[in-house]
Scaffold this motif. Structure first.
Motif, PDB file in Angstrom:
ATOM      1  N   ASN A 183      59.007 -28.244 -21.958  1.00 41.41           N
ATOM      2  CA  ASN A 183      58.822 -28.887 -20.655  1.00 41.41           C
ATOM      3  C   ASN A 183      57.595 -29.788 -20.564  1.00 41.41           C
ATOM      4  O   ASN A 183      57.464 -30.577 -19.634  1.00 41.41           O
ATOM      5  CB  ASN A 183      58.742 -27.817 -19.551  1.00 41.41           C
ATOM      6  N   TYR A 184      56.686 -29.685 -21.527  1.00 43.60           N
ATOM      7  CA  TYR A 184      55.463 -30.492 -21.468  1.00 43.60           C
ATOM      8  C   TYR A 184      55.804 -31.967 -21.731  1.00 43.60           C
ATOM      9  O   TYR A 184      56.471 -32.301 -22.699  1.00 43.60           O
ATOM     10  CB  TYR A 184      54.442 -29.992 -22.484  1.00 43.60           C
ATOM     11  N   ASN A 208      58.680 -32.466 -17.243  1.00 40.63           N
ATOM     12  CA  ASN A 208      58.512 -32.227 -15.798  1.00 40.63           C
ATOM     13  C   ASN A 208      57.053 -32.002 -15.435  1.00 40.63           C
ATOM     14  O   ASN A 208      56.735 -31.285 -14.479  1.00 40.63           O
ATOM     15  CB  ASN A 208      59.339 -31.007 -15.367  1.00 40.63           C
ATOM     16  N   THR A 209      56.158 -32.635 -16.174  1.00 39.40           N
ATOM     17  CA  THR A 209      54.727 -32.444 -15.908  1.00 39.40           C
ATOM     18  C   THR A 209      54.052 -33.725 -15.431  1.00 39.40           C
ATOM     19  O   THR A 209      52.831 -33.862 -15.503  1.00 39.40           O
ATOM     20  CB  THR A 209      54.020 -31.900 -17.166  1.00 39.40           C
ATOM     21  N   LEU A 218      49.832 -32.142 -10.302  1.00 36.55           N
ATOM     22  CA  LEU A 218      50.536 -30.901 -10.587  1.00 36.55           C
ATOM     23  C   LEU A 218      49.581 -29.903 -11.232  1.00 36.55           C
ATOM     24  O   LEU A 218      48.757 -30.259 -12.068  1.00 36.55           O
ATOM     25  CB  LEU A 218      51.717 -31.159 -11.534  1.00 36.55           C
ATOM     26  N   GLN A 219      49.731 -28.654 -10.843  1.00 40.67           N
ATOM     27  CA  GLN A 219      48.945 -27.593 -11.444  1.00 40.67           C
ATOM     28  C   GLN A 219      49.815 -26.869 -12.467  1.00 40.67           C
ATOM     29  O   GLN A 219      50.841 -26.286 -12.112  1.00 40.67           O
ATOM     30  CB  GLN A 219      48.462 -26.610 -10.361  1.00 40.67           C
ATOM     31  N   PHE A 220      49.446 -26.946 -13.726  1.00 42.55           N
ATOM     32  CA  PHE A 220      50.227 -26.263 -14.754  1.00 42.55           C
ATOM     33  C   PHE A 220      49.354 -26.006 -15.970  1.00 42.55           C
ATOM     34  O   PHE A 220      48.321 -26.646 -16.172  1.00 42.55           O
ATOM     35  CB  PHE A 220      51.463 -27.089 -15.153  1.00 42.55           C
ATOM     36  N   ASP A 221      49.810 -25.074 -16.778  1.00 41.69           N
ATOM     37  CA  ASP A 221      49.131 -24.724 -18.022  1.00 41.69           C
ATOM     38  C   ASP A 221      49.855 -25.438 -19.163  1.00 41.69           C
ATOM     39  O   ASP A 221      51.005 -25.088 -19.469  1.00 41.69           O
ATOM     40  CB  ASP A 221      49.169 -23.205 -18.226  1.00 41.69           C
ATOM     41  N   LYS A 242      51.465 -23.241 -21.726  1.00 39.03           N
ATOM     42  CA  LYS A 242      52.636 -22.518 -21.204  1.00 39.03           C
ATOM     43  C   LYS A 242      53.856 -23.441 -21.154  1.00 39.03           C
ATOM     44  O   LYS A 242      54.966 -23.035 -21.519  1.00 39.03           O
ATOM     45  CB  LYS A 242      52.326 -21.968 -19.809  1.00 39.03           C
ATOM     46  N   GLU A 243      53.647 -24.692 -20.717  1.00 40.95           N
ATOM     47  CA  GLU A 243      54.764 -25.633 -20.625  1.00 40.95           C
ATOM     48  C   GLU A 243      55.276 -26.041 -22.011  1.00 40.95           C
ATOM     49  O   GLU A 243      56.446 -26.326 -22.193  1.00 40.95           O
ATOM     50  CB  GLU A 243      54.354 -26.863 -19.820  1.00 40.95           C
ATOM     51  N   ARG A 252      57.740 -23.504 -22.900  1.00 40.97           N
ATOM     52  CA  ARG A 252      58.896 -23.346 -22.003  1.00 40.97           C
ATOM     53  C   ARG A 252      60.094 -24.126 -22.523  1.00 40.97           C
ATOM     54  O   ARG A 252      60.109 -25.345 -22.479  1.00 40.97           O
ATOM     55  CB  ARG A 252      58.522 -23.807 -20.592  1.00 40.97           C
TER      56      ARG A 252
END
Length: 403
Positions: free
Chosen positions: A374-375, A378-379, A387-390, A393-394, A397
């Protein structure tokens, strides 16, 4: 912030088939490897397309989608050949329609540039109009996989047309798509049939221009009767030398070949079977790469003289941003042209709003295009949002089937 494109034709409504779009910006196909392992559309794709449908009345064209197993195979590319695929896509088209936008499914058949290893794994041959490889590297890969390229028989060609394409078209309608776009560009199967560099057949599907174009026109005629010509489109790239196509180096000039095809499409339109639109790849782009200005060969103007219907032009319309002189010239030059964006739609889910208001575009990151996580998918955020994301982690995913 600069002056936006709101006053240009880009933001005037246009009728495509039986639908009226609110603007003439289209999301052109972008191969992104985010489907599930069994080629079912995924949760990642649902968010991706839904976010890019946020401007009501937009047209989104899916990434190239396999119409059957023998049409491929590449990993994590969506399919449209079975019920599970249909139900997965239905969740996506429902989300796009809920935002007031429209969606086309682009039908893909790889031909000689398919994966010999994956095809072998599924008990399928690497097939092509003629037993010719794209390159020495592709020959070595096919031979190493024990799956050398071979020419299709006429019976197999008929099966691909009347079974694979027809089944996919019926499925696309069941999945809720508004349009079907036939991929006949960039050195894939149908383009391989059209061009003498890759079609050396001597039967009913090779030799003369009429015979080389036969498979394309048979598909157009069949699907026009199956789903309606007003729901059908086709993509062409007359000047692309991508994947071993030789374009102007051929003994038959591309203008001759593609003029015949477009003339035949216009004849059908004159007889009441008008396609929704004709999608043209500008010679500024070869597949997923830009062409140096000094190396650009050809112009699609000859097609615009022959074809009277709606046209979608795609290919590096952002190189001169924020002035967008070329975009303005093309979209304001007539009242039937749409402009397709792909790479910048990846990094700007609100691209239409940014173009309208003259807002700065977020640069895309090419190295993240073809990952299977996903990095970089959808980032990306709307303008002024964060957007707040790691990231780690992405990156882990993976796509999960919607069904």
């Amino acid at each position: 912030m600069t002056v936006g494109l709101e006053q240009s034709n880009l933001f005037k409504p246009i009728t495509i088939g039986k639908n009226t779009l609110d603007q003439r910006v289209a999301f052109a196909p972008t191969t992104r490897f985010r489907a599930a392992d069994d080629h079912t559309p995924s949760d990642l794709m649902l968010q991706y397309y839904s976010d890019r449908a946020q401007a009501p009345g937009s047209l989104l064209i899916t990434e190239a989608t396999f119409i059957s197993p023998r049409a491929g195979l590449y990993p994590n590319i969506p399919g449209i050949w079975n019920e599970k695929h249909v139900q997965g896509w239905k969740k996506i088209t429902d989300a796009v329609h809920a935002k007031g936008s429209y969606m086309a499914c682009q039908f893909w058949f790889l031909g000689r540039v398919g994966s010999p290893e994956l095809l072998k794994k599924h008990g399928l041959d690497l097939i092509s109009p003629s037993a010719l490889y794209e390159s020495e590297e592709s020959k070595k890969a096919a031979e190493a996989a024990g799956n050398p390229v071979r020419a299709l028989t006429e019976k197999e060609i008929k099966g691909i047309i009347y079974e694979d394409y027809k089944n996919a078209a019926i499925n696309a309608m069941e999945a809720g798509f508004d349009y079907v776009e036939i991929h006949s560009a960039h050195g894939y199967m149908l383009d391989q049939f059209l061009q003498p560099a890759t079609n050396q057949r001597t039967d009913n599907y090779g030799g003369s221009i009429e015979k080389r174009a036969r498979i394309v026109l048979e598909i157009i005629d069949l699907l026009s009767d199956t789903i309606g010509a007003e729901k059908l489109a086709i993509r062409l790239s007359p000047w692309a030398k991508f994947q071993g196509m030789k374009a102007e180096q051929d003994t038959v000039h591309p203008i001759t070949t593609f003029s015949y095809v477009v003339n035949e499409l216009q004849k059908r339109a004159n007889n009441g079977k008008q396609l929704a639109y004709l999608s043209l790849v500008e010679p500024r782009v070869q597949g997923n790469l830009d062409v140096n200005t000094s190396d650009i060969v050809g112009s699609n103007d000859f097609i615009k003289k022959l074809w009277k219907g709606a046209i979608l032009q795609s290919g590096n319309y952002t190189y001169d941003s924020p002035e967008f002189k070329l975009l303005k010239a093309d979209v304001n030059g007539d009242n039937r042209t749409m402009i397709g964006f792909s790479r910048y739609f990846t990094s700007n889910p609100d691209l239409i709003d940014r173009l309208k208001k003259g807002l700065e575009l977020t640069p895309y990151v090419r190295s993240l295009f073809y990952a299977t996580n996903n990095y970089g998918y959808n980032t990306f955020a709307n303008y002024g949002k964060e957007l707040q994301f790691d990231p780690k982690k992405e990156e882990k995913r993976r796509p999960v089937s919607l069904i």
